[in-house]
Design an enzyme around this catalytic site. Structure first.
Site, PDB file in Angstrom:
ATOM      1  N   GLY B  90       0.853  -1.183   0.000  1.00 39.55           N
ATOM      2  CA  GLY B  90       0.000   0.000   0.000  1.00 39.55           C
ATOM      3  C   GLY B  90       0.881   1.223   0.000  1.00 39.55           C
ATOM      4  O   GLY B  90       1.885   1.256  -0.708  1.00 39.55           O
ATOM      5  N   SER B 122       5.914  -5.459  -0.832  1.00 41.80           N
ATOM      6  CA  SER B 122       5.903  -4.050  -1.265  1.00 41.80           C
ATOM      7  C   SER B 122       6.172  -3.103  -0.078  1.00 41.80           C
ATOM      8  O   SER B 122       7.267  -3.149   0.489  1.00 41.80           O
ATOM      9  CB  SER B 122       4.562  -3.780  -1.964  1.00 41.80           C
ATOM     10  OG  SER B 122       4.585  -2.566  -2.646  1.00 41.80           O
ATOM     11  N   ALA B 123       5.212  -2.289   0.340  1.00 44.50           N
ATOM     12  CA  ALA B 123       5.445  -1.394   1.487  1.00 44.50           C
ATOM     13  C   ALA B 123       5.855  -2.185   2.731  1.00 44.50           C
ATOM     14  O   ALA B 123       6.690  -1.720   3.525  1.00 44.50           O
ATOM     15  CB  ALA B 123       4.188  -0.575   1.786  1.00 44.50           C
ATOM     16  N   HIS B 159       9.022  -3.408  -6.540  1.00 44.46           N
ATOM     17  CA  HIS B 159       8.451  -3.134  -7.874  1.00 44.46           C
ATOM     18  C   HIS B 159       9.510  -2.486  -8.773  1.00 44.46           C
ATOM     19  O   HIS B 159       9.180  -1.598  -9.576  1.00 44.46           O
ATOM     20  CB  HIS B 159       7.240  -2.189  -7.787  1.00 44.46           C
ATOM     21  CG  HIS B 159       6.097  -2.693  -6.951  1.00 44.46           C
ATOM     22  ND1 HIS B 159       5.198  -3.625  -7.391  1.00 44.46           N
ATOM     23  CD2 HIS B 159       5.708  -2.395  -5.678  1.00 44.46           C
ATOM     24  CE1 HIS B 159       4.304  -3.863  -6.429  1.00 44.46           C
ATOM     25  NE2 HIS B 159       4.599  -3.134  -5.385  1.00 44.46           N
ATOM     26  N   GLU B 194       9.382  -7.447  -9.680  1.00 39.82           N
ATOM     27  CA  GLU B 194       8.165  -8.161  -9.261  1.00 39.82           C
ATOM     28  C   GLU B 194       8.316  -9.659  -9.504  1.00 39.82           C
ATOM     29  O   GLU B 194       8.572 -10.086 -10.639  1.00 39.82           O
ATOM     30  CB  GLU B 194       6.968  -7.608 -10.027  1.00 39.82           C
ATOM     31  CG  GLU B 194       6.693  -6.163  -9.637  1.00 39.82           C
ATOM     32  CD  GLU B 194       5.542  -5.548 -10.419  1.00 39.82           C
ATOM     33  OE1 GLU B 194       5.090  -6.146 -11.417  1.00 39.82           O
ATOM     34  OE2 GLU B 194       5.099  -4.442 -10.030  1.00 39.82           O
TER      35      GLU B 194
END
Lengths: 234, 234
Positions: B90, B122-123, B159, B194
């Site tokens: 997020g 991710s985050a 990413h 990714e």
């Protein structure tokens, strides 16, 4: 009366630095021979001197002398005496940190409200918004605040990019990022595509250049506005 | 002994949420039936409940119960009792702000150093680095610090995207942004594409997945490392 240009980019694809916006620069700075350059965004980590030299070359084409703000012993005094100012792009976090460190954020805001002809490109445009919170840049330094000049009553997203329907990348699109901004903030955002700029004269803010811009307001579907549109939010 | 996975993304192109990494999740969380979910990054502004529900569905496929940290009256106590934790992706600024507000940044760090099986995507991976300063996210809230867990001795860029040679966009490439980071910081950065993840066991940090990763060190040319490489910096 406010008198400024906020451009999405300094350079359009296939062009030279600032060449697509030369006529508008000449008009904006018509009453001064000398323009102050604010080099603190340091694109690619370039030095203040190198960056000033690059920008000065473009300004020499319209017969203006560009002087780096970093060359003054007293930047605050230099800003007060300035008859024109240009802030180049680079990293918005680095730029905003420098403006706070030098204590010139508020004086620059006042100068612009008092009619200082100002041009920004990319990060230099970003800081014209209410906050820098819709920048695309990496947070490579920690500024004391995200609040910026607020000389326009909304935020900008320079270098606005439309989602690529063929992309296989799963990172957020620009539109998704701005939607996330609106889960936390009410400030409208203008996505300025490369080659677009806003021309601000007093309270009138007009979209210029050949492209449309994309407008994001909290709780509304994003929409497009044509070049020549006067931007107003209530 | 540290025992964690930091994944570039939750979802690879054409896949379902977390499906490409199911086997590794099952192995990481093999000794617990229940995993705590840290939902604060709120992708797209999704609520904590909705996000937990989405992630719980993926965890149910490996027979694990996922419980949102936001459902506990005392999140600190919940973290101390946890036998596993997963932080979803997020907005990293929103996530880091929440971890500081709830005063769980330091306790989470200690729990991971003490062996809590942890997965981030991710985050949720970004926060494993020394700082969040190589995130791709927009600064939509102002966190009290950019310092993060520091359970790996470098930063991540999840990413990670290679420059597109056909692009006509003039905004900075990811590589340029990380180079700008290194004008201000000495911390190495791993660009995780990714489908890649790091598997950390004690002091060993191994690149996993099918792709190479790109390594950025201050003052060096960026270079590629293969899957199976153990990452070390001196």
């Amino acid at each position: 009366m406010k008198n400024l240009i906020t451009a999405s980019t300094s350079t359009v694809y296939g062009g030279e630095y600032l060449d697509y916006i030369t006529d508008e620069m000449a008009e904006l700075f018509k009453d001064t021979e000398e323009v102050i350059f604010i080099p603190y965004a340091r694109p690619g980590g370039i030095s203040h001197d190198e960056y000033t030299e690059k920008a000065a070359k473009a300004f020499s084409k319209i017969g203006k002398k560009l002087v780096g703000l970093h060359t003054f012993d007293n930047p605050l005094e230099a800003l007060k005496n300035a008859k024109g100012a240009f802030t180049g792009g680079g990293n918005t976090f680095v730029l905003v940190s420098a403006l706070y460190r030098l204590e010139i954020m508020q004086p620059l805001r006042e100068a612009i409200f008092n009619g200082l002809p100002y041009m920004g490109t990319s990060a230099g445009s970003n800081i014209c918004g209410v906050s820098m919170q819709t920048t695309n840049d990496m947070p490579i330094v920690y500024p004391p605040s995200f609040k910026t000049l607020g000389v326009i009553p909304f935020n900008l997203n320079p270098h606005y990019l439309d989602p690529d329907p063929n992309s296989k990348h799963m990172g957020e699109t620009r539109e998704t990022r701005i939607a996330e901004f609106h889960t936390q903030n009410t400030i409208p955002v203008i996505g300025l595509r490369e080659g677009s700029w806003l021309r601000v004269k007093g309270d009138e803010i007009m979209l210029k250049g050949e492209l449309k811009a994309r407008v994001f307001e909290q709780g509304k579907e994003p929409y497009e506005v044509k070049s020549g549109t006067s931007l107003k939010f209530h």
